[in-house]
Design an enzyme around this catalytic site. Sequence first.
Site, mmCIF file in Angstrom:
data_model
loop_
_atom_site.group_PDB
_atom_site.id
_atom_site.type_symbol
_atom_site.label_atom_id
_atom_site.label_comp_id
_atom_site.label_asym_id
_atom_site.label_seq_id
_atom_site.Cartn_x
_atom_site.Cartn_y
_atom_site.Cartn_z
ATOM 1 N N GLU A 1 9.852 5.128 7.339
ATOM 2 C CA GLU A 1 9.509 3.673 7.301
ATOM 3 C C GLU A 1 9.636 2.810 8.836
ATOM 4 O OE1 GLU A 1 7.320 2.608 5.457
ATOM 5 O OE2 GLU A 1 7.570 3.927 3.582
ATOM 6 N N ALA B 1 0.640 -1.305 -0.016
ATOM 7 C CA ALA B 1 -0.106 0.065 0.083
ATOM 8 C C ALA B 1 0.842 1.265 0.065
ATOM 9 C CB ALA B 1 -0.887 0.069 1.020
ATOM 10 N N HIS C 1 1.546 7.258 8.318
ATOM 11 C CA HIS C 1 2.550 8.069 7.583
ATOM 12 C C HIS C 1 2.105 9.581 7.629
ATOM 13 C CE1 HIS C 1 5.651 5.585 6.247
ATOM 14 N NE2 HIS C 1 5.206 4.765 5.482
ATOM 15 N N GLU D 1 -0.238 2.976 6.985
ATOM 16 C CA GLU D 1 -0.287 4.009 5.809
ATOM 17 C C GLU D 1 -1.066 5.342 6.391
ATOM 18 O OE1 GLU D 1 1.462 3.432 3.564
ATOM 19 O OE2 GLU D 1 1.487 1.302 3.506
HETATM 20 N N1 BES Z 1 5.715 3.890 1.393
HETATM 21 C C1 BES Z 1 5.375 2.414 1.193
HETATM 22 C C2 BES Z 1 5.054 1.920 -0.045
HETATM 23 C C3 BES Z 1 6.141 2.054 -0.954
HETATM 24 C C4 BES Z 1 7.175 0.856 -0.884
HETATM 25 C C5 BES Z 1 6.153 2.481 -2.161
HETATM 26 C C6 BES Z 1 8.219 0.907 -1.758
HETATM 27 C C7 BES Z 1 7.127 2.509 -3.149
HETATM 28 C C8 BES Z 1 8.221 1.451 -2.932
HETATM 29 C C9 BES Z 1 4.232 2.022 2.200
HETATM 30 O O1 BES Z 1 3.989 2.790 3.296
HETATM 31 C C10 BES Z 1 4.697 0.881 2.800
HETATM 32 O O2 BES Z 1 5.751 0.771 3.593
HETATM 33 N N2 BES Z 1 4.092 -0.344 2.352
HETATM 34 C C11 BES Z 1 4.366 -1.510 2.873
HETATM 35 C C12 BES Z 1 3.284 -2.165 4.061
HETATM 36 C C13 BES Z 1 3.736 -1.757 5.333
HETATM 37 C C14 BES Z 1 2.473 -2.331 6.162
HETATM 38 C C15 BES Z 1 4.828 -2.212 5.812
HETATM 39 C C16 BES Z 1 4.266 -2.548 1.697
HETATM 40 O O3 BES Z 1 3.973 -1.937 0.854
HETATM 41 O O4 BES Z 1 4.944 -3.501 1.615
HETATM 42 ZN ZN ZN Z 2 5.600 2.779 4.996
#
Ligand code: BES
Ligand code: ZN
Length: 897
Positions: free
Chosen positions: A327, A269, A308, A305
């Site tokens: 992150e 996401a 964030h 999300e």
């Molecule tokens: N910002 C990320 C999404 C992302 C990741 C965009 C890599 C572009 C490249 C998002 O906040 C995120 O960390 N998503 C995780 C899930 C989260 C619950 C750890 C994901 O997409 O795996």
């Molecule tokens: Zn993230």
Amino acid sequence: MSSLREGPAIVVRREDYAPPAFWIDTVDLAFDLDPAKTRVLNRMRLRRNPDVAPQALRLDGEDLNLARVLVNGGGCSFRMDGQTLVLENLPEGAEPFDLEIFTTCAPEKNTQLMGLYVSQGTFFTQCEAEGFRRITYFLDRPDVMASYTVTLRADKDRYPVLLSNGNLVDSGNLPDNRHFAKWVDPHKKPCYLFALVAGKLVAREQRIVSRSGKEHLLQVYVRPGDMDKTEHAMNSLMASVVWDEARFGLPLDLERFMIVATADFNMGAMENKGLNIFNTKYVLANSATATDTDFANIESVVGHEYFHNWTGNRITCRDWFQLSLKEGLTVFRDQEFSMDLCADPSARAVKRIEDVRVLRTAQFPEDAGPMAHPVRPDSYVEINNFYTVTIYEKGAEVVRMMQTLVGRDGFRKGMDLYFQRHDGQAVTCDDFAQAVADANPGSELSRLLPQFKRWYSQAGTPRVQATGRFDAEARTYTLELAQTCDPTPGQSDKAPFVIPVAIGLLDAQGRDLPLHLDGGPAVSGTQTVVLSEACQSFVFTGIDAEPVPSVLRGFSAPVVLDMNLSDAELLHLLAHDSDPFNRWEAGQRLALRRALHAIRAEGPVHQEPLDEAFVAAMRAVLRHPALDAAFKELVLTLPAETYIAEQLDIVDPQRIHAVREAMRSQLAHALHEDWIWAYEQHRDNGAYRPDPVSTGRRALTGMALTMLCLAARDNGNPVWPGKAYQRFKDAGNMTDRFNALSALVIAGLPLASEALARFHGMFKQEALVLDKWFALQAGAPDRGGNVLPAVRQLLAHPDFNLRNPNRARSVIFSYCSANPGAFHRADAAGYVFWSEKVIEIDAFNPQVAARLARALDRWKKLAEPYRSAAREAIARVAAKPDLSNDVREVVTRSLAD
Ligand code: BES
Ligand code: ZN
């Protein structure tokens, strides 16, 4: 993800950071949306950054068709440097000027799913990390923050819903059955947080009032048939809003907050400001289609999300080396959120154990392998390769250690100061650590800050060697702690880390002793000491009898603890430790010891590797009157094959698999009556609720059913297979149904194929359920090499689609990354399959291919013949001339010495 298959890969270095030569204050984007050719008019107001020497403006772009460039409304000279648009003759001086750029792109041809793309007829964007440059020319870097106005124009019938960040300020009809919507984002943002969505969608809506009395509209957008799967996501979103305000005083800063689900998404996401875009896997759930794990994941991803919005969006990263700033911190926050939603301490501990399990089975290997990198890396070729478990999970542990060192209230003060100082800015990990330390002057964190920050700069997992000594005469117990850290690529020598170690001492009855550290005041239960030197001793006074030490309670630091406890001591901890994490850990250590013993033994694998004491201890846990089901299930789950492999210098995956299977089968037989009891006792057919208690009961009955089917396979008794099949057919929810199906498949029973066929028939319209169906088969225990042919057949199944990341992962990743016993074949066929798929996927989606490419990261540890065969497979991939930078970086590092 630069798709450029030309020119050498460029290494980006953290030390080369320089502020941008220009600022972009406002961006006005107008889209004429068309799948084949979308027109993008980008009108920006820029000014020179007075702190930087005058120079040309260099705008990032990728796969764009450039039609027009105007400066202050007039023509101007420009040139291309590769894909970069260079403007040399811009107005001099500090005055702002207008830059207008008109480009087109082809969303329907975008198979990378970065930038603007089409999924099931709907437009979506994904811009993090560097996807915005695939939409328009821009300073595609997170420290350039601008105010956005976005106008979307599209066909009214095909794209009735037009969404972007912020508030809808205007909308209406246009000629030719088209319409438009104009959105203004009230907050400045980096371009990686830009988003648009256009298509046929419906929304579940919820109005909420925040503490301050402000009204907000929450929306969850899905395809029309999916409305009945949105309730849990909406509940999770509401809980997130409430939690962030209660725990951190952080309110929702938007009138409208939207989540949109898409079936085609590279990641889980994305936190675009006010318009989060989610993989359907982390939105859609109802009791008939989603498991307890799915429900829990949705809760934490929605939370992540949403959180964030403050940690990432209001305060963002100065550059992508600081990725863990947002992150790691946000993973910490979503972990705390999920724990705070648990009603009782045991459920909190279960969540902690699950998080640590991820860290140890995925991050520790990363930290010991060719891709090892610090939480704040020093260089990268492709930033997408650095969205890693180190940045995320180890980064979260680093934040957690800060909280441990300053206390929960102190951490809240640190967060407050962080927002006071940096709201609206693009900052670094140093800024965060400094704020937490400054808000807590007398703390250990403040005292040791520069050294603590080695967690950001040094890669590798520290090992802590603990030795205890009881002195009956002096009535003291001395714990000696020594730390080391192995070299990692590019870092041969490591300086000592700051390691908080939470300690308890148990008496012979299993009670916690009061602790006097160096004669200090009594602490009941747990004392946290801080190890900051290579070797330090901690003396507990007033100890009358030799205690059993419980060290690294709650997993207080991301380290490997070496402590030579006897079986008797570990059994004592397993039976009594007041710290649930270490109680679980004692069981894992006992199991690991037995696994390693059987693996290292000469000759064929012992079919009964477990001793009576271990079996009895497992029985006692299973039958324990006070422990809850979720915790029991965790204790009775043997350490994963990958975790066992990490403990060995030379890895024979087949032997590890055989030993673990033998242990599991022995537990299935030796505890047969107990599994029957557990199954009958915990099975419940009440209404489905995904709360920790009923989730735990379902997990334990699922495990019991698997054990009973495993035993039945050996003794030929048809009763339990029959019951499992019946349960599969009658189950009132997906968790029970899927667990029953898994039990049949895992045991390799004849009924499995019947059940699989039936399951497919029931759910052929449900993409996320079909993903489970594929994954279960690709992840099944190998019997005589049967899984790979089955996997090849699955790829030929009419429902398989390599271009859909979820589906590709459900078969290929489940086999290559999650099924070591089937993947590591003596005939190398698993590796050949892997190299084919990496190359095939790389041609259209480098980001997904590069993740798959990491399945062989640990090849150097493999025993022959696996090692040579794996190296050959990696070399075969590396030899391909037109690899993406993404895959090239992974295989190059993998082959480096
Ligand atoms: N910002 C990320 C999404 C992302 C990741 C965009 C890599 C572009 C490249 C998002 O906040 C995120 O960390 N998503 C995780 C899930 C989260 C619950 C750890 C994901 O997409 O795996
Ligand atoms: Zn993230």
